[in-house]
Design an enzyme around this catalytic site. Structure first.
Site, PDB file in Angstrom:
ATOM      1  N   PRO A  20       0.821  -1.220   0.000  1.00 24.74           N
ATOM      2  CA  PRO A  20       0.000   0.000   0.000  1.00 24.74           C
ATOM      3  C   PRO A  20       0.855   1.270   0.000  1.00 24.74           C
ATOM      4  CG  PRO A  20      -0.339  -1.274   2.022  1.00 24.74           C
ATOM      5  CD  PRO A  20       0.563  -2.069   1.157  1.00 24.74           C
ATOM      6  N   GLU A  39       2.135  -8.159   8.908  1.00 26.33           N
ATOM      7  CA  GLU A  39       2.144  -6.737   9.264  1.00 26.33           C
ATOM      8  C   GLU A  39       3.161  -5.908   8.500  1.00 26.33           C
ATOM      9  OE1 GLU A  39       1.853  -9.184  11.565  1.00 26.33           O
ATOM     10  OE2 GLU A  39      -0.148  -8.780  12.351  1.00 26.33           O
ATOM     11  N   ARG A  98      -3.698  -8.504 -20.602  1.00 25.65           N
ATOM     12  CA  ARG A  98      -4.648  -8.178 -21.674  1.00 25.65           C
ATOM     13  C   ARG A  98      -4.065  -7.193 -22.690  1.00 25.65           C
ATOM     14  NH1 ARG A  98      -7.099  -3.420 -21.218  1.00 25.65           N
ATOM     15  NH2 ARG A  98      -8.982  -3.858 -22.383  1.00 25.65           N
ATOM     16  N   ASP A 143      -9.345   0.371 -27.815  1.00 25.46           N
ATOM     17  CA  ASP A 143      -8.112   0.947 -28.331  1.00 25.46           C
ATOM     18  C   ASP A 143      -7.621   2.029 -27.363  1.00 25.46           C
ATOM     19  OD1 ASP A 143      -9.853   3.063 -28.756  1.00 25.46           O
ATOM     20  OD2 ASP A 143     -10.071   2.642 -30.882  1.00 25.46           O
TER      21      ASP A 143
HETATM   22 CL1  6GU Z   1      -0.403  -3.847  -3.116  1.00 30.20          CL
HETATM   23  N1  6GU Z   1      -1.081  -4.538  -0.662  1.00 30.20           N
HETATM   24  C1  6GU Z   1      -1.849  -4.448   0.429  1.00 30.20           C
HETATM   25  N2  6GU Z   1      -1.591  -5.232   1.469  1.00 30.20           N
HETATM   26  N3  6GU Z   1      -2.868  -3.602   0.535  1.00 30.20           N
HETATM   27  C2  6GU Z   1      -3.113  -2.824  -0.520  1.00 30.20           C
HETATM   28  C3  6GU Z   1      -2.370  -2.871  -1.699  1.00 30.20           C
HETATM   29  C4  6GU Z   1      -1.334  -3.759  -1.732  1.00 30.20           C
HETATM   30  N4  6GU Z   1      -2.862  -1.964  -2.565  1.00 30.20           N
HETATM   31  C5  6GU Z   1      -3.886  -1.397  -1.949  1.00 30.20           C
HETATM   32  N5  6GU Z   1      -4.052  -1.888  -0.705  1.00 30.20           N
END
Ligand code: 6GU
Length: 250
Positions: free
Chosen positions: A94, A121, A158, A173
């Site tokens: 995140p 964590e 994709r 496109d």
């Molecule tokens: Cl990549 N990992 C986690 N644990 N939470 C997230 C995320 C990633 N992207 C948004 N929330």
């Protein structure tokens, strides 16, 4: 393209990789996925992948050694299986840059991607030194990086030439990809008192195209005006947007 995913939960990927377009892309040898459980690379007999944080505090932290060794293995496999042998290492967290279509386009040109899914964590900060790019899929908290790795894989695969059939790709496109889709209808022409717009029944191809572009612009301006900043626009598009702007302000 070779996509290698380092995860403690490889089984989470089976449904996603064995269905629909990702399945077809693998069958056509346009992409290969390799799931690597970094628990297999733990150095101790209990296969420990996490430990308590230095400095104290609650929770556990992913140890560097299993991920380091799994990465060495992944790079080695990548060198054996791809021409250039230069995989891009992505950490899903995140704290990463927010994943956008533009990033998907860039990643689709890579020969190899190695994605590391964090869990628990957190992870030892030294893991960051082996990573080329950190990605987040949005402003919410997941229990692990796995769903994010699936999202990135789907959006990238994709875009690999040949993955979408010509009818699937014609609809998406680069011109339309930065706008929300126009409204679509199929049979019947009337259902529960709701009719298909007459223009779509007119058979007038050019007018239908113009209507769809206008609808996509209107819809994007109303729901996601932020997307318009990066969308490629014609003079006609700008006129339409100006007209909508005048309607909204007047
Ligand atoms: Cl990549 N990992 C986690 N644990 N939470 C997230 C995320 C990633 N992207 C948004 N929330």
């Amino acid at each position: 393209m070779l996509i290698q995913i380092l995860t403690l939960f490889p089984q989470m990927f089976t449904g996603v990789l064995e269905s629909s377009i990702l399945k077809r892309a693998q069958e056509q040898n346009l992409v290969k996925f390799e799931l690597i459980n970094f628990r297999d690379f733990a150095t101790d007999k209990h296969h420990m992948v996490d430990d308590t944080p230095y400095g104290g505090g609650s929770g556990m932290v992913l140890k560097p050694e299993p991920i380091f060794r799994a990465l060495q293995y992944a790079h080695q496999q990548n060198r054996q299986q791809t021409e250039r042998g230069k995989a891009k290492v992505i950490l899903l967290t995140p704290q990463g840059k927010v994943f956008k279509q533009e990033i998907a386009r860039e990643l689709a040109t890579a020969e190899g991607l190695i994605m590391i899914c964090g869990h628990y964590e957190g992870f030892d900060e030294r893991i960051r030194s082996w990573v080329d790019l950190e990605l987040s899929i949005g402003d919410y908290v997941l229990t692990g990086g796995e769903p994010a790795a699936m999202v990135v894989s789907d959006a990238v695969v994709r875009l690999i030439p040949g993955v979408l059939g010509s009818s699937e790709s014609a609809q998406h496109d680069s011109f339309s990809e930065y706008l929300l889709d126009f409204p679509q209808y199929t049979r019947p022409v009337e259902f529960e008192g709701m009719r298909v717009p007459d223009i779509l029944l007119s058979g007038h191809h050019a007018m239908i195209e113009a209507w769809r572009r206008e609808q996509a612009l209107i819809r994007t301006a109303k729901r996601r005006p932020d997307l318009l900043e990066n969308a490629p626009m014609s003079e006609e598009d700008l006129k339409i947007l100006k007209a909508i702007g005048e309607l909204n302000n007047g």
